[in-house]
Write a protein that holds these residues in place. Sequence first.
Motif, PDB file in Angstrom:
ATOM      1  N   UNK A  61      -3.673  24.131  55.413  1.00 37.59           N
ATOM      2  CA  UNK A  61      -2.636  23.819  54.422  1.00 37.59           C
ATOM      3  C   UNK A  61      -1.341  23.490  55.172  1.00 37.59           C
ATOM      4  N   UNK A  62      -0.746  22.355  54.834  1.00 43.04           N
ATOM      5  CA  UNK A  62       0.541  21.974  55.421  1.00 43.04           C
ATOM      6  C   UNK A  62       1.529  21.793  54.274  1.00 43.04           C
ATOM      7  N   UNK A  63       2.630  22.533  54.326  1.00 38.51           N
ATOM      8  CA  UNK A  63       3.662  22.412  53.286  1.00 38.51           C
ATOM      9  C   UNK A  63       4.935  21.886  53.931  1.00 38.51           C
ATOM     10  N   UNK A  64       5.456  20.782  53.419  1.00 39.30           N
ATOM     11  CA  UNK A  64       6.664  20.213  54.022  1.00 39.30           C
ATOM     12  C   UNK A  64       7.795  20.121  53.006  1.00 39.30           C
ATOM     13  N   UNK A  65       8.994  20.442  53.493  1.00 39.20           N
ATOM     14  CA  UNK A  65      10.191  20.432  52.650  1.00 39.20           C
ATOM     15  C   UNK A  65      10.816  19.052  52.770  1.00 39.20           C
ATOM     16  N   UNK A  66      10.755  18.270  51.697  1.00 37.68           N
ATOM     17  CA  UNK A  66      11.229  16.891  51.755  1.00 37.68           C
ATOM     18  C   UNK A  66      12.574  16.697  51.057  1.00 37.68           C
ATOM     19  N   UNK A 136      -1.990  19.035  51.493  1.00 39.67           N
ATOM     20  CA  UNK A 136      -0.618  18.681  51.873  1.00 39.67           C
ATOM     21  C   UNK A 136       0.288  18.946  50.678  1.00 39.67           C
ATOM     22  N   UNK A 137       1.072  20.020  50.761  1.00 38.76           N
ATOM     23  CA  UNK A 137       2.046  20.321  49.706  1.00 38.76           C
ATOM     24  C   UNK A 137       3.363  19.658  50.084  1.00 38.76           C
ATOM     25  N   UNK A 138       3.871  18.806  49.228  1.00 45.45           N
ATOM     26  CA  UNK A 138       5.169  18.176  49.514  1.00 45.45           C
ATOM     27  C   UNK A 138       6.195  18.758  48.536  1.00 45.45           C
ATOM     28  N   UNK A 139       7.214  19.418  49.100  1.00 46.01           N
ATOM     29  CA  UNK A 139       8.238  20.054  48.271  1.00 46.01           C
ATOM     30  C   UNK A 139       9.356  19.056  47.990  1.00 46.01           C
ATOM     31  N   UNK A 140       9.456  18.659  46.729  1.00 49.51           N
ATOM     32  CA  UNK A 140      10.477  17.684  46.321  1.00 49.51           C
ATOM     33  C   UNK A 140      11.223  18.254  45.117  1.00 49.51           C
ATOM     34  N   UNK A 141      12.542  18.186  45.143  1.00 50.41           N
ATOM     35  CA  UNK A 141      13.360  18.869  44.135  1.00 50.41           C
ATOM     36  C   UNK A 141      12.882  20.316  44.060  1.00 50.41           C
ATOM     37  N   UNK A 142      12.652  20.864  45.243  1.00 47.17           N
ATOM     38  CA  UNK A 142      12.168  22.234  45.369  1.00 47.17           C
ATOM     39  C   UNK A 142      13.314  23.176  45.734  1.00 47.17           C
ATOM     40  N   UNK A 143      13.333  24.329  45.095  1.00 46.96           N
ATOM     41  CA  UNK A 143      14.244  25.406  45.483  1.00 46.96           C
ATOM     42  C   UNK A 143      13.475  26.711  45.321  1.00 46.96           C
ATOM     43  N   UNK A 144      13.608  27.596  46.285  1.00 47.75           N
ATOM     44  CA  UNK A 144      12.916  28.880  46.185  1.00 47.75           C
ATOM     45  C   UNK A 144      13.398  29.677  44.977  1.00 47.75           C
ATOM     46  N   UNK A 145      14.707  29.616  44.728  1.00 47.84           N
ATOM     47  CA  UNK A 145      15.235  30.350  43.568  1.00 47.84           C
ATOM     48  C   UNK A 145      14.757  29.710  42.272  1.00 47.84           C
TER      49      UNK A 145
END
Length: 237
Positions: A61-66, A136-145
């Motif tokens: 699993x690859x997760x990227x913060x875009x 492949x997880x692509x984090x877009x308009x992502x926020x942990x909160x």
Amino acid sequence: MKSDIDKVKGSNNIPNHLAIIMDGNGRWALKHNYSRTNGHKKGIETLRNVITECIEIGVKILTVYAFSTENWKRPKEEVEFLMTLLLYYLRNEIEELNKNKIKLNFIGRINELPKNIVEEINRAQKLTEENNRLILNIAVNYGGRAEIIDAVNRIISLKLNSIDENEFKDYLYFKNQPYPDLIIRTGGEMRISNFLLWEMAYSELYFTNVLWPDFSKEDLYKAIYEYSFRERRYGGL
Ligand code: IPE
Ligand code: IPE
Ligand code: MG
């Protein structure tokens, strides 16, 4: 002498889930006297190479913060460029990703993105949903909160009275995926910038000054080699 590449290939302690904060595109561009947009374009090349190497290494699993929920604060032109780049990435790379049996999964407040991007994302996810070589997880308009708040609001709407950690996980964007084993941040900043707040409780962290467009195969192997020696205790002995 064995290189980090050979050492990693011989190791039995490879991260199953690797997450990356791909930072430093703007500074890379500045250094080379280019516009920031060129830094983002170059960053796509790095991502392409990192995906190939992850498959080679056996990362599952690859997760990227875009793009973060805070990145909307940037000048309108840069935000628009990043959205267009995402659209082009999806349109141009989807065939290749699919051929390589990569399953695409977007995490973040996807519904708030421009309609044409949401459509492309849905198409890409549908096309690749059966693939199983790499997620492949692509984090877009992502926020942990935002992710935690979204989960809490869903729980409230279901009128649940109480919930434990395992049940809570089901309301997060990752659902049944394991948490990241290793999180790499390029670009030299020693902070988390609202990435995977819940999921990283026991992730190993690795920071490097290398700017994302310069992040090479050797840099990736170096991080994974270091990870292979980390002793994970999860609070125990
Ligand atoms: C990371 O690079 C990419 C995004 C946040 C979209 P930056 O654009 O943050 O690059 P720096 O940190 O300004 O160098
Ligand atoms: C984090 O980088 C977000 C992404 C890499 C997408 P930023 O450049 O937005 O983070 P800060 O502003 O330096 O904390
Ligand atoms: Mg940055």
